[in-house]
Design a protein around this motif. Structure first.
Motif, short mmCIF file in Angstrom:
data_model
loop_
_atom_site.label_atom_id
_atom_site.label_comp_id
_atom_site.label_asym_id
_atom_site.label_seq_id
_atom_site.Cartn_x
_atom_site.Cartn_y
_atom_site.Cartn_z
N LEU A 1 1.02 -1.61 0.50
CA LEU A 1 -0.23 0.05 -0.27
C LEU A 1 1.13 1.68 -0.06
CD1 LEU A 1 -2.67 1.26 0.23
CD2 LEU A 1 -2.22 1.31 2.30
N MET A 2 2.03 1.27 0.54
CA MET A 2 2.35 2.27 1.55
C MET A 2 3.21 3.05 -0.63
SD MET A 2 1.40 3.54 3.29
CE MET A 2 2.96 5.73 3.30
N ALA A 3 4.29 2.18 -0.61
CA ALA A 3 4.87 1.38 -1.96
C ALA A 3 3.74 2.92 -2.98
CB ALA A 3 4.98 0.43 -3.13
N VAL A 4 2.66 2.22 -3.14
CA VAL A 4 2.30 2.36 -4.70
C VAL A 4 1.58 4.01 -3.59
CG1 VAL A 4 -0.30 2.88 -5.54
CG2 VAL A 4 0.56 0.65 -4.92
N VAL A 5 0.97 4.61 -2.49
CA VAL A 5 0.75 5.85 -2.35
C VAL A 5 1.85 6.84 -2.10
CG1 VAL A 5 1.00 6.89 0.47
CG2 VAL A 5 -0.65 5.21 -0.81
N SER A 6 3.13 6.36 -1.73
CA SER A 6 4.64 6.93 -1.83
C SER A 6 4.68 7.35 -3.17
CB SER A 6 5.73 6.38 -1.32
OG SER A 6 5.54 5.61 -0.43
N GLU A 7 4.59 6.68 -4.19
CA GLU A 7 4.40 7.31 -6.21
C GLU A 7 3.45 8.17 -6.29
OE1 GLU A 7 6.84 5.50 -7.42
OE2 GLU A 7 6.79 6.43 -9.08
N GLU A 8 2.61 7.70 -5.85
CA GLU A 8 1.27 8.79 -5.99
C GLU A 8 1.38 9.50 -5.13
OE1 GLU A 8 -2.52 5.70 -7.27
OE2 GLU A 8 -2.54 7.03 -6.07
N ALA A 9 2.02 9.71 -4.35
CA ALA A 9 3.33 11.55 -3.13
C ALA A 9 3.59 12.15 -4.12
CB ALA A 9 3.03 11.70 -2.63
N ARG A 10 4.54 11.37 -4.62
CA ARG A 10 5.63 11.52 -5.60
C ARG A 10 5.08 12.31 -7.20
NH1 ARG A 10 8.31 7.47 -4.23
NH2 ARG A 10 9.28 7.41 -2.96
N GLU A 11 4.57 11.74 -7.06
CA GLU A 11 3.67 12.26 -9.14
C GLU A 11 3.07 13.67 -8.86
OE1 GLU A 11 3.84 7.96 -11.02
OE2 GLU A 11 1.49 9.01 -10.52
N ALA A 12 2.13 13.48 -7.33
CA ALA A 12 1.10 14.81 -7.12
C ALA A 12 2.28 15.88 -7.24
CB ALA A 12 0.16 14.71 -6.23
N ARG A 13 3.38 15.79 -6.49
CA ARG A 13 4.58 16.60 -6.34
C ARG A 13 5.03 17.57 -7.45
NH1 ARG A 13 5.68 13.92 -1.98
NH2 ARG A 13 7.91 13.15 -2.80
N GLY A 14 4.06 16.66 -8.66
CA GLY A 14 4.68 17.46 -9.67
C GLY A 14 6.59 16.01 -10.60
N GLU A 15 6.82 15.51 -9.57
CA GLU A 15 7.17 14.39 -10.61
C GLU A 15 7.43 13.91 -11.02
OE1 GLU A 15 10.42 12.68 -7.90
OE2 GLU A 15 9.91 13.82 -6.65
N PRO A 16 8.25 13.78 -12.64
CA PRO A 16 7.33 12.44 -14.35
C PRO A 16 7.08 11.79 -13.48
CG PRO A 16 9.55 14.41 -14.21
CD PRO A 16 9.56 14.61 -12.74
N ARG A 17 6.63 11.38 -14.30
CA ARG A 17 6.26 9.82 -13.92
C ARG A 17 6.67 8.96 -13.72
NH1 ARG A 17 1.25 10.79 -18.51
NH2 ARG A 17 2.83 9.59 -19.73
N GLY A 18 6.23 8.10 -13.32
CA GLY A 18 7.67 7.35 -12.85
C GLY A 18 9.39 7.25 -12.69
N GLU A 19 9.43 8.97 -12.46
CA GLU A 19 10.84 9.39 -12.03
C GLU A 19 11.05 9.33 -10.83
OE1 GLU A 19 14.62 11.80 -11.64
OE2 GLU A 19 13.66 10.17 -13.62
N GLY A 20 10.32 9.23 -9.66
CA GLY A 20 10.32 8.72 -8.44
C GLY A 20 10.99 6.97 -8.78
N PHE A 21 10.27 6.16 -8.98
CA PHE A 21 11.10 4.94 -8.96
C PHE A 21 12.02 4.77 -10.12
CE2 PHE A 21 10.54 0.82 -11.04
CZ PHE A 21 10.42 0.13 -11.08
N ALA A 22 12.11 5.37 -10.83
CA ALA A 22 13.24 4.82 -11.12
C ALA A 22 14.41 5.82 -10.45
CB ALA A 22 13.32 5.89 -13.15
#
Lengths: 176, 254
Positions: free
Chosen positions: B70-91
């Motif tokens: 759950l937190m993996a998904v939430v953290s990823e979505e929070a990063r995207e909401a902060r304006g990081e490019p899609r998948g950038e946080g993960f990459a």
């Protein structure tokens, strides 16, 4: 909750820590299957995260809101017939099967609350307890319950309402 | 509102609160509620009893893998909401992870604007033996076209009880997807995890990957996921297999 609504993952993690156990327990109580209960809890919390802006404090507590969402997800799963016979599995012994959390004052309070609500529920006439449990925890519709118990639909609906009314009064008396 | 209509709906109050009405009945009752203060008051009066019902179940410890996933998904979505490019946080996390494993990855840069996502297969040195990490370098379309979609994986709890995972799908399905896993057991040097795409009745191999000692790993789904039915992971002999040789340990239905 304010920080959760602002999209803070750490605050959301705290919300999960506070209500995740109760949510998983409710889902497990309804579907009787650990994997499905995990799926339901995960779907429910993702939905809570994604719809966090919609929470309104004046409409009830965070816990009521969270458990309401879990309940709806579990009902959906039951009605999609995902769990088949597992739905009839009893939740008896769930606390032994999954290690109970440490006995913090909050947890102890919740266990006490659970005992009080169960006692009030068991205190209802059997026929009222039965229709309420079949509907709320079993996910059955009034017509399915009427068929199972071989009674008119109007009787089922009447017992639901009477049972809820008595439960409300009983819980109010405990709280007073 | 007629008295008859009120009487015909009044008996539904308890069933409505217990979610025991059918969808059609629920809609009809909610429409009735809009114009009936008596039933609204009755709902408000009885609601505390229904709100108390879930509290009759004693809380238990939810499985740790549930929170991780759950937190993996939430953290990823929070990063995207902060304006990081899609998948950038993960990459970025994967680059950091790989940088820790191999100095040659330290200078890896995110994708350039408009670039199609490229898949970089890297021989990573992982604890327990040599393995292959598959990393999707995210495309950067400047934020246009909406966000990515994340789908939680189903896990075979009898085989990999602590595992969890999710698939990050780009809006542009041709860009493929990234499968992230947590809590998978490490395999010996004779075995590897293999990712498959189930599409149009075919099962197509996508990539091989290993997990670190912490059980975390990621793999690329390189083919177009449009119209695919599922993405799956199986354990196969080192070097991979032509077709899955076992039931998937983890799968994502699309």
């Amino acid at each position: 909750m304010h920080l959760v609504q602002e999209g803070d993952p750490a605050a959301f993690e705290q919300l999960y820590d506070r209500h995740g156990g109760a949510s998983f327990a409710l889902a497990y109580r309804m579907v009787g299957d650990r994997v499905t209960a995990e799926d339901i809890s995960q779907e429910a919390f993702l939905s809570i995260w994604r719809s966090r802006a919609r929470y309104q404090a004046d409409r009830g507590s965070v816990r009521t809101w969270v458990l309401g969402i879990v309940h709806h997800r579990a009902i959906d799963a039951l009605r999609r017939n995902l769990v088949h016979e597992k739905r009839r599995s009893s939740a008896d012994g769930i606390e032994e099967r999954f290690e109970a959390p440490e006995s913090t004052p909050v947890e102890a309070g919740r266990r006490e609350e659970a005992r009080a609500v169960r006692a009030a529920l068991e205190d209802l006439p059997d026929e009222q307890t039965r229709v309420i449990e079949l509907a709320y925890f079993g996910g059955f519709s009034h017509s399915q319950i009427a068929e199972m118990l071989q009674m008119p639909i109007g009787t089922v609906k009447g017992r639901m309402r009477l049972g809820l009314d008595k439960l409300r009064r009983s819980l109010a008396a405990v709280a007073a | 509102m007629s008295v008859e209509r009120h009487h015909s709906q009044e008996e539904n109050v308890g069933a409505y609160l217990l979610s025991a009405l059918t969808e059609i009945e629920t809609r009809a009752f909610e429409k009735h509620l809009e114009e009936c203060p008596v039933c609204r008051d009755e709902i408000d009066r009885l609601r505390p009893a229904v709100d108390a019902l879930p509290r009759s179940v004693s809380p238990v410890s939810a499985p740790p893998s549930l929170k991780q996933s759950l937190m993996a998904v939430v953290s990823e979505e929070a990063r995207e909401a902060r304006g990081e490019p899609r998948g950038e946080g993960f990459a970025r996390r994967m680059r950091e992870k790989l940088a820790g494993l191999s100095g040659s990855m330290a200078g890896m840069q995110p994708g350039v604007a408009g670039a199609v996502a490229s898949v970089v297969l890297l021989a990573g040195i992982v604890a327990g033996g040599a393995g292959v990490y598959a990393v999707t370098q995210a495309s950067d379309d400047g934020g246009s076209g909406g966000g990515s979609r994340i789908v939680a994986a189903k896990v075979d709890k009898t085989e990999v009880p602590l595992a969890s995972g999710s698939l990050v799908l780009s809006d542009r399905t041709k860009d493929g997807a990234v499968l992230r896993v947590h809590g998978l057991p490490t395999l010996d040097s004779k075995s590897t995890y293999q990712v498959w795409l189930h599409r149009d009745g075919e099962v197509i191999s996508q990539s091989l990957f290993s997990v670190g000692e912490d059980g975390e790993g990621a793999a690329a789904v390189t083919d177009d996921v449009e119209n695919a039915q599922a993405v799956m992971i199986t354990r196969e002999p080192a070097g991979g297999a032509r077709a899955p040789s076992e039931k998937p340990v983890l799968s994502v239905r699309l």
